[in-house]
Design a protein around this motif. Structure first.
Motif, mmCIF file in Angstrom:
data_model
loop_
_atom_site.group_PDB
_atom_site.id
_atom_site.type_symbol
_atom_site.label_atom_id
_atom_site.label_comp_id
_atom_site.label_asym_id
_atom_site.label_seq_id
_atom_site.Cartn_x
_atom_site.Cartn_y
_atom_site.Cartn_z
ATOM 1 N N LEU A 30 2.564 -8.655 -10.929
ATOM 2 C CA LEU A 30 1.399 -7.904 -10.458
ATOM 3 C C LEU A 30 0.092 -8.602 -10.829
ATOM 4 C CD1 LEU A 30 2.501 -4.233 -11.155
ATOM 5 C CD2 LEU A 30 1.940 -5.224 -8.931
ATOM 6 N N ILE A 31 0.048 -9.192 -12.012
ATOM 7 C CA ILE A 31 -1.157 -9.940 -12.415
ATOM 8 C C ILE A 31 -1.348 -11.151 -11.510
ATOM 9 C CG2 ILE A 31 -2.161 -11.357 -14.249
ATOM 10 C CD1 ILE A 31 -0.829 -9.376 -16.246
ATOM 11 N N TRP A 32 -0.264 -11.896 -11.283
ATOM 12 C CA TRP A 32 -0.335 -13.109 -10.454
ATOM 13 C C TRP A 32 -0.828 -12.788 -9.041
ATOM 14 C CZ3 TRP A 32 -0.057 -18.192 -11.244
ATOM 15 C CH2 TRP A 32 0.103 -19.016 -10.140
ATOM 16 N N TYR A 33 -0.153 -11.841 -8.399
ATOM 17 C CA TYR A 33 -0.531 -11.512 -7.027
ATOM 18 C C TYR A 33 -1.849 -10.734 -6.975
ATOM 19 C CZ TYR A 33 3.896 -13.342 -5.489
ATOM 20 O OH TYR A 33 4.945 -14.183 -5.225
ATOM 21 N N GLY A 34 -2.183 -10.016 -8.029
ATOM 22 C CA GLY A 34 -3.474 -9.336 -8.090
ATOM 23 C C GLY A 34 -4.624 -10.315 -8.167
ATOM 24 N N VAL A 35 -4.438 -11.404 -8.919
ATOM 25 C CA VAL A 35 -5.471 -12.442 -8.992
ATOM 26 C C VAL A 35 -5.628 -13.105 -7.623
ATOM 27 C CG1 VAL A 35 -6.004 -14.706 -9.987
ATOM 28 C CG2 VAL A 35 -5.276 -12.845 -11.466
ATOM 29 N N GLU A 36 -4.503 -13.393 -6.963
ATOM 30 C CA GLU A 36 -4.582 -13.980 -5.619
ATOM 31 C C GLU A 36 -5.326 -13.057 -4.653
ATOM 32 O OE1 GLU A 36 -0.786 -15.099 -4.095
ATOM 33 O OE2 GLU A 36 -0.564 -16.778 -5.484
ATOM 34 N N LEU A 37 -5.011 -11.777 -4.712
ATOM 35 C CA LEU A 37 -5.676 -10.805 -3.841
ATOM 36 C C LEU A 37 -7.165 -10.719 -4.159
ATOM 37 C CD1 LEU A 37 -5.263 -8.565 -1.674
ATOM 38 C CD2 LEU A 37 -4.983 -6.986 -3.588
ATOM 39 N N THR A 38 -7.489 -10.773 -5.426
ATOM 40 C CA THR A 38 -8.899 -10.720 -5.844
ATOM 41 C C THR A 38 -9.664 -11.930 -5.336
ATOM 42 O OG1 THR A 38 -8.280 -9.470 -7.813
ATOM 43 C CG2 THR A 38 -10.424 -10.545 -7.847
ATOM 44 N N ILE A 39 -9.054 -13.098 -5.426
ATOM 45 C CA ILE A 39 -9.719 -14.315 -4.946
ATOM 46 C C ILE A 39 -9.908 -14.266 -3.429
ATOM 47 C CG2 ILE A 39 -9.416 -16.812 -4.669
ATOM 48 C CD1 ILE A 39 -8.074 -16.771 -7.462
ATOM 49 N N LYS A 40 -8.884 -13.789 -2.712
ATOM 50 C CA LYS A 40 -8.988 -13.713 -1.256
ATOM 51 C C LYS A 40 -10.006 -12.672 -0.802
ATOM 52 C CE LYS A 40 -4.307 -15.244 -0.314
ATOM 53 N NZ LYS A 40 -2.971 -14.867 0.186
ATOM 54 N N GLY A 41 -10.300 -11.698 -1.642
ATOM 55 C CA GLY A 41 -11.224 -10.639 -1.275
ATOM 56 C C GLY A 41 -12.682 -10.985 -1.463
ATOM 57 N N LEU A 45 -16.145 -7.938 2.885
ATOM 58 C CA LEU A 45 -17.114 -6.961 2.382
ATOM 59 C C LEU A 45 -16.711 -5.545 2.796
ATOM 60 C CD1 LEU A 45 -20.464 -8.772 3.214
ATOM 61 C CD2 LEU A 45 -19.245 -8.755 1.049
ATOM 62 N N THR A 46 -17.061 -4.576 1.949
ATOM 63 C CA THR A 46 -16.809 -3.181 2.309
ATOM 64 C C THR A 46 -17.780 -2.800 3.434
ATOM 65 O OG1 THR A 46 -18.335 -2.390 0.599
ATOM 66 C CG2 THR A 46 -16.020 -2.539 0.005
ATOM 67 N N PRO A 47 -17.328 -1.968 4.376
ATOM 68 C CA PRO A 47 -18.169 -1.666 5.540
ATOM 69 C C PRO A 47 -19.457 -0.919 5.196
ATOM 70 C CG PRO A 47 -15.919 -0.869 5.877
ATOM 71 C CD PRO A 47 -16.002 -1.390 4.496
ATOM 72 N N ILE A 48 -19.410 0.049 4.307
ATOM 73 C CA ILE A 48 -20.582 0.879 4.041
ATOM 74 C C ILE A 48 -21.485 0.265 2.979
ATOM 75 C CG2 ILE A 48 -21.349 3.171 3.284
ATOM 76 C CD1 ILE A 48 -19.949 3.259 5.957
ATOM 77 N N LEU A 49 -20.914 -0.100 1.845
ATOM 78 C CA LEU A 49 -21.723 -0.588 0.728
ATOM 79 C C LEU A 49 -22.080 -2.071 0.831
ATOM 80 C CD1 LEU A 49 -19.876 1.218 -2.197
ATOM 81 C CD2 LEU A 49 -22.021 1.866 -1.107
ATOM 82 N N GLY A 50 -21.250 -2.831 1.515
ATOM 83 C CA GLY A 50 -21.527 -4.254 1.658
ATOM 84 C C GLY A 50 -21.221 -5.069 0.415
ATOM 85 N N ILE A 51 -20.401 -4.548 -0.485
ATOM 86 C CA ILE A 51 -20.028 -5.314 -1.678
ATOM 87 C C ILE A 51 -18.644 -5.936 -1.455
ATOM 88 C CG2 ILE A 51 -21.409 -3.928 -3.259
ATOM 89 C CD1 ILE A 51 -18.866 -2.470 -4.082
ATOM 90 N N PRO A 52 -18.378 -7.065 -2.102
ATOM 91 C CA PRO A 52 -17.078 -7.714 -1.910
ATOM 92 C C PRO A 52 -15.926 -6.848 -2.429
ATOM 93 C CG PRO A 52 -18.632 -9.210 -2.957
ATOM 94 C CD PRO A 52 -19.278 -7.862 -2.935
ATOM 95 N N TYR A 53 -14.792 -6.951 -1.761
ATOM 96 C CA TYR A 53 -13.586 -6.243 -2.190
ATOM 97 C C TYR A 53 -13.077 -6.760 -3.530
ATOM 98 C CZ TYR A 53 -12.624 -3.432 1.934
ATOM 99 O OH TYR A 53 -12.673 -2.478 2.914
ATOM 100 N N THR A 54 -13.582 -7.887 -3.972
ATOM 101 C CA THR A 54 -13.159 -8.477 -5.235
ATOM 102 C C THR A 54 -13.310 -7.487 -6.384
ATOM 103 O OG1 THR A 54 -13.766 -10.669 -4.476
ATOM 104 C CG2 THR A 54 -13.620 -10.373 -6.839
ATOM 105 N N TYR A 55 -14.383 -6.726 -6.380
ATOM 106 C CA TYR A 55 -14.626 -5.794 -7.486
ATOM 107 C C TYR A 55 -13.581 -4.689 -7.539
ATOM 108 C CZ TYR A 55 -19.062 -8.194 -7.777
ATOM 109 O OH TYR A 55 -20.020 -9.157 -7.901
ATOM 110 N N MET A 56 -13.117 -4.254 -6.398
ATOM 111 C CA MET A 56 -12.078 -3.218 -6.382
ATOM 112 C C MET A 56 -10.698 -3.817 -6.659
ATOM 113 S SD MET A 56 -13.408 -0.906 -3.248
ATOM 114 C CE MET A 56 -14.119 -2.261 -2.357
ATOM 115 N N ASN A 57 -10.436 -4.992 -6.095
ATOM 116 C CA ASN A 57 -9.138 -5.627 -6.283
ATOM 117 C C ASN A 57 -8.937 -6.146 -7.702
ATOM 118 O OD1 ASN A 57 -8.623 -5.127 -3.602
ATOM 119 N ND2 ASN A 57 -9.155 -7.186 -2.928
#
Length: 105
Positions: A30-41, A45-57
């Motif tokens: 989960l850590i390995w694939y979570g880091v990959e998902l975070t990097i890809k995010g 950008l989130t549609p409403i707030l305009g912040i990168p998905y990285t912060y949520m991932n």
């Protein structure tokens, strides 16, 4: 849990070690694939707030890292023969009762 409690003490410890290892491997994945998902995010950008998905991932690898530290400590204690709640549930029940008493006062 019911089946594990019916096993001899030696087998209970082996089952606890195996279960801890399964959780540790799962958390590492989960850590390995979570880091990959975070990097890809980073570019998404989130549609409403305009912040990168990285912060949520980033919560996935972060929280799994904390859980991994906890399970590594639990695994270490199980391997050394300490802290196995499968052998005697009475201390756990006493601790829960103490916490409930403190919360009520």
């Amino acid at each position: 849990d019911v089946l594990v409690r019916r096993c001899p003490s030696k087998w209970r410890r082996r089952i606890a070690i195996f279960a801890d290892l399964v959780v540790i491997v799962t958390l590492c994945l989960l850590i390995w694939y979570g880091v990959e998902l975070t990097i890809k995010g980073q570019t998404k950008l989130t549609p409403i707030l305009g912040i990168p998905y990285t912060y949520m991932n980033a919560s996935v690898p972060l929280c799994c890292s904390f859980m991994l530290m906890y399970y590594l400590r639990m695994f270490w204690n199980t391997c050394r023969g300490r802290g196995n709640s499968l052998d005697d549930p009475a201390p756990v029940a006493a601790a829960v009762a103490d916490q409930a008493g403190e919360a009520a006062s």
